[in-house]
Scaffold this motif. Structure first.
Motif, mmCIF file in Angstrom:
data_model
loop_
_atom_site.group_PDB
_atom_site.id
_atom_site.type_symbol
_atom_site.label_atom_id
_atom_site.label_comp_id
_atom_site.label_asym_id
_atom_site.label_seq_id
_atom_site.Cartn_x
_atom_site.Cartn_y
_atom_site.Cartn_z
ATOM 1 N N ALA A 119 2.329 10.105 2.485
ATOM 2 C CA ALA A 119 1.101 9.339 2.276
ATOM 3 C C ALA A 119 1.409 8.230 1.276
ATOM 4 O O ALA A 119 1.728 8.499 0.116
ATOM 5 N N SER A 120 1.372 6.983 1.735
ATOM 6 C CA SER A 120 1.828 5.878 0.910
ATOM 7 C C SER A 120 0.988 5.691 -0.351
ATOM 8 O O SER A 120 1.480 5.221 -1.363
ATOM 9 N N ASP A 121 -0.297 6.065 -0.296
ATOM 10 C CA ASP A 121 -1.137 5.852 -1.474
ATOM 11 C C ASP A 121 -0.912 6.909 -2.551
ATOM 12 O O ASP A 121 -0.966 6.615 -3.743
ATOM 13 N N LYS B 31 -0.205 2.596 11.676
ATOM 14 C CA LYS B 31 -0.445 1.737 10.519
ATOM 15 C C LYS B 31 -1.942 1.528 10.268
ATOM 16 O O LYS B 31 -2.390 1.545 9.117
ATOM 17 N N VAL B 32 -2.718 1.317 11.303
ATOM 18 C CA VAL B 32 -4.138 1.035 11.089
ATOM 19 C C VAL B 32 -4.931 2.307 10.793
ATOM 20 O O VAL B 32 -6.077 2.229 10.324
ATOM 21 N N THR B 33 -4.339 3.486 11.076
ATOM 22 C CA THR B 33 -5.015 4.743 10.736
ATOM 23 C C THR B 33 -4.403 5.402 9.504
ATOM 24 O O THR B 33 -4.945 6.384 8.998
ATOM 25 N N GLY B 34 -3.253 4.868 9.052
ATOM 26 C CA GLY B 34 -2.614 5.425 7.853
ATOM 27 C C GLY B 34 -1.994 6.783 8.079
ATOM 28 O O GLY B 34 -1.892 7.592 7.164
ATOM 29 N N THR B 35 -1.548 7.062 9.303
ATOM 30 C CA THR B 35 -0.950 8.367 9.621
ATOM 31 C C THR B 35 0.483 8.189 10.106
ATOM 32 O O THR B 35 0.821 7.169 10.710
ATOM 33 N N GLN B 36 1.300 9.205 9.859
ATOM 34 C CA GLN B 36 2.694 9.249 10.322
ATOM 35 C C GLN B 36 3.472 7.996 9.920
ATOM 36 O O GLN B 36 4.279 7.473 10.683
ATOM 37 N N LEU B 37 3.238 7.505 8.709
ATOM 38 C CA LEU B 37 3.910 6.294 8.243
ATOM 39 C C LEU B 37 5.318 6.618 7.771
ATOM 40 O O LEU B 37 5.554 7.641 7.129
ATOM 41 N N CYS B 38 6.261 5.733 8.088
ATOM 42 C CA CYS B 38 7.620 5.879 7.582
ATOM 43 C C CYS B 38 7.727 5.269 6.188
ATOM 44 O O CYS B 38 8.509 5.722 5.356
ATOM 45 N N SER B 39 6.987 4.216 5.933
ATOM 46 C CA SER B 39 6.925 3.583 4.621
ATOM 47 C C SER B 39 5.717 2.655 4.615
ATOM 48 O O SER B 39 5.021 2.525 5.610
ATOM 49 N N GLY B 40 5.495 1.998 3.474
ATOM 50 C CA GLY B 40 4.369 1.085 3.398
ATOM 51 C C GLY B 40 3.045 1.829 3.308
ATOM 52 O O GLY B 40 2.992 3.011 2.989
#
Length: 631
Positions: free
Chosen positions: A228-230, A594-603
């Motif tokens: 979770a990037s945040d 990216k637009v749902t904030g799920t399964q992000l590799c980075s960012g």
């Protein structure tokens, strides 16, 4: 900061020189005490770079130790004190190292230039780094360089200064495949120092994964987790259930697509199917409305699920019943006709000249004075009757020893015996205390016939073991295990969704997808009319995001065509294993992640401004990708 090196011509840019340090000092040593003090500082810096370069420069290339345009330089053993332009003198400069040259490091004189962007860094990064890290490089041409990490301008270098120092000077694992000389490293180190960029302090307090804000990482997540990037915490990757075309079994997220009823079981492809239960039976109900097998024409399926022979004595009163038994037997001396319909006497005169043929006929008469000895059937001169021990039958000379009562017959020994009555009977009493036969798997009727006894017990349907049935089930019910049940066999062949014919489902279609004619159909959506306006209105293509001269991550969304070409079927810069847009597969498209904030590799979740995209906007993007990502 720019050191006062001379501007003598350089054969190669990017390496500090020794001779130039001496020339610079000689040319500028004269002047006021304050100027001399400044030059002393310069001298110290030159000497420090001399030490940095001396470990890798060749010691003593005689042709390179002197320069035709610099007659003031002397041998190290005889230092000179040349005049500068103001008539002063300089302190002797450090002598040039001597020794053989191998050509490993650049010519010391080629290191002559200042530490400015124009004097060093621009050419250095152009030669050494921009083969990968340039805005002009795209896709495979970047040779693995992360999108957006470019060194085309000094602002680019300032933004990455700490990461450059870490990778190039400290770790020395960049540029890939190139070993920088000690002079180049020294020049780069001084240039980065002059930029005066504060050292990057990794920000990993309370974070277990993701970027440390300095080009490094706070840690990696285990398989099946995403960062979770945040918060910088590892979380279980959001799972999207998939029950398309399935009415049972795993939904891919640890839950179920449905349960099968009764004896139905779930197949590997998620369909409820009935598994026949025959367990060695060769006939009868298989528990799924089918059969375990068919019996021959003269067989019935018994209660044990095995084919049993059915005796056939219709129109037969004697002889074989077709199953190894009998339809009845004939009286003594009689034989069953071939059609089994009657018993008949068969004359027997074998070895006899005269007398009874056994059926009331004659085997012949004697000639002349000869008489017939009837027991032997031979003609003799005389015959003496003999009834000793006999109560019936022939006296041996054509007379009788007696007659038996009704229901009796005279056997060959002249005794009256009870005549069994089994004509037309396959079983039961023969009238003489014996039996006309035994029944197998059935009972003997009063008429002496073997009859199959239905074996139904508590069964209300299915075979009775005698070729009949224990009952019929009403419409909509199936016989399973002798019971009528509402067992319905779902029909989902070729279906992705909708009714399975039994009140169940052939599967769901997921959020935003409609079931039309048993197929999952995405709403009609195009990039130009539906998807791109969402990206536009959210500011994704503006100059401070994915637009302008330097779009973020190298992803240009500034116009409809450019954005379409940049995303559809193109690998993500942050997560190369996934395409930004994978046509027909929104759940596998990194744009949706990216637009749902799920399964992000980075960012982080995008867009960063406002509250992000609404549910309906995300659904529209999903519909566009699910429908094939059309322009």
């Amino acid at each position: 900061m720019s050191l006062p090196f001379s501007s003598a011509p350089a054969t190669k840019r990017g390496s500090p020189g020794f001779g130039s340090c001496r020339r610079s000092l000689a040319a500028r040593s004269a002047g006021t005490p304050s100027r001399s003090a400044a030059l002393g500082i310069v001298f110290v810096l030159c000497v420090s770079f001399l030490a940095a370069c001396s470990s890798s420069l060749e010691a003593g290339d005689s042709e390179k130790s002197t320069r035709s345009d610099d007659s003031s330089e002397t041998d190290a053993s005889t230092p000179s004190t040349p005049s500068n332009a103001d008539g002063g003198t300089t302190s002797p400069g450090p002598s040039k190292p001597t020794g053989p040259s191998t050509g490993t490091d650049p010519d010391p004189i080629s290191c002559v230039q200042d530490f400015s962007y124009d004097g060093f860094a621009e050419q250095f990064f152009e030669d050494r780094c921009n083969v990968c890290h340039s805005i002009d490089k795209e896709g495979d041409a970047r040779i693995g360089a992360p999108a957006g990490v470019d060194f085309d301008t000094e602002d680019d270098i300032i933004a990455q200064a700490n990461a450059i120092r870490l990778r190039v000077i400290e770790q020395q694992n960049m540029p890939i495949g190139v070993k920088l000389s000690s002079c180049e490293l020294a020049l780069l180190d001084q240039y980065l120092t002059d930029l005066d960029v504060p050292p990057c302090e990794p920000q990993c307090d309370g974070r277990s994964c993701g970027s440390d804000s300095c080009g490094g990482s706070c840690g990696a997540c285990a398989d099946g987790e995403s960062c979770a990037s945040d918060t910088g915490q590892c979380e279980a990757a959001q799972c999207v259930p998939n029950c398309t075309g399935k009415s049972c079994g795993d939904d891919g997220c640890g839950d179920s697509c449905g349960q099968c009823s009764g004896p139905l079981t779930c197949s590997a492809d998620g369909a409820c199917i009935c598994e026949p239960q025959c367990n060695g039976n060769s006939c009868g109900d298989d528990g799924c409305g089918g059969s375990c097998g068919q019996c021959a024409a003269n067989e019935v399926c018994d209660a044990g699920g095995q084919c049993a022979c059915v005796p056939d004595c219709s129109d037969r009163s004697c002889g074989d019943d077709g199953c190894g038994g009998s339809c009845g037997s004939c009286a003594f001396g009689l034989e069953c006709t071939s059609d089994g319909m009657a018993c008949e006497c068969v004359p027997d005169c074998s070895g006899r000249q005269c007398g009874d043929d056994g059926c009331g006929g004659s085997c012949g008469t004697c000639k002349g004075a000869l008489v017939c000895s009837t027991r032997q059937g031979t003609c003799t001169p005389t015959c003496s009757p003999d009834c000793s021990g006999r109560s019936c039958g022939d006296d041996g000379c054509g007379g009788s020893c007696g007659v038996c009562s009704d229901g009796e017959y005279c056997d060959g020994a002249g005794a009256c015996l009870c005549q069994p009555d089994c004509f037309g009977k396959a079983c039961g009493d023969d009238g003489c205390g014996g039996s006309c036969g035994e029944c197998t798997g059935g009972a003997c009727s009063s008429g002496g016939q073997c009859e199959c006894q239905p074996q139904c017990g508590t069964n209300e349907c299915g075979g009775d073991g005698c070729g009949g049935t224990c009952g019929q089930c009403d419409n909509g019910l199936l016989c399973s295990g002798g019971k009528c049940t509402d067992l319905c066999i779902p029909s989902c062949s070729g279906k992705q969704c909708g009714d399975d014919g039994c009140g169940g489902s052939c599967g769901g279609c997921g959020t935003g997808i409609s079931c039309v004619d048993a197929q999952c159909v995405w709403p009609s959506a195009s990039f130009g009319n539906d998807a791109y306006p969402i990206l536009q209105s959210s500011g994704c293509g503006t100059s401070n995001c994915h637009g302008g001269i330097r779009p973020a991550e190298g992803l240009d969304l500034s116009s409809e065509k450019v954005a379409f070409d940049a995303m559809v079927g193109k690998a993500s810069g942050q997560c190369g294993a996934r395409n930004l847009v994978d046509p027909g597969n929104p759940d596998g498209s990194y744009l949706i992640h990216k637009v749902t904030g799920t399964q992000l590799c980075s960012g982080s979740k995008m867009p960063k401004t406002g509250t992000g995209l609404s549910t309906s906007e995300v659904d529209t993007l999903r519909a566009w990708i699910g429908g094939g990502a059309k322009p």
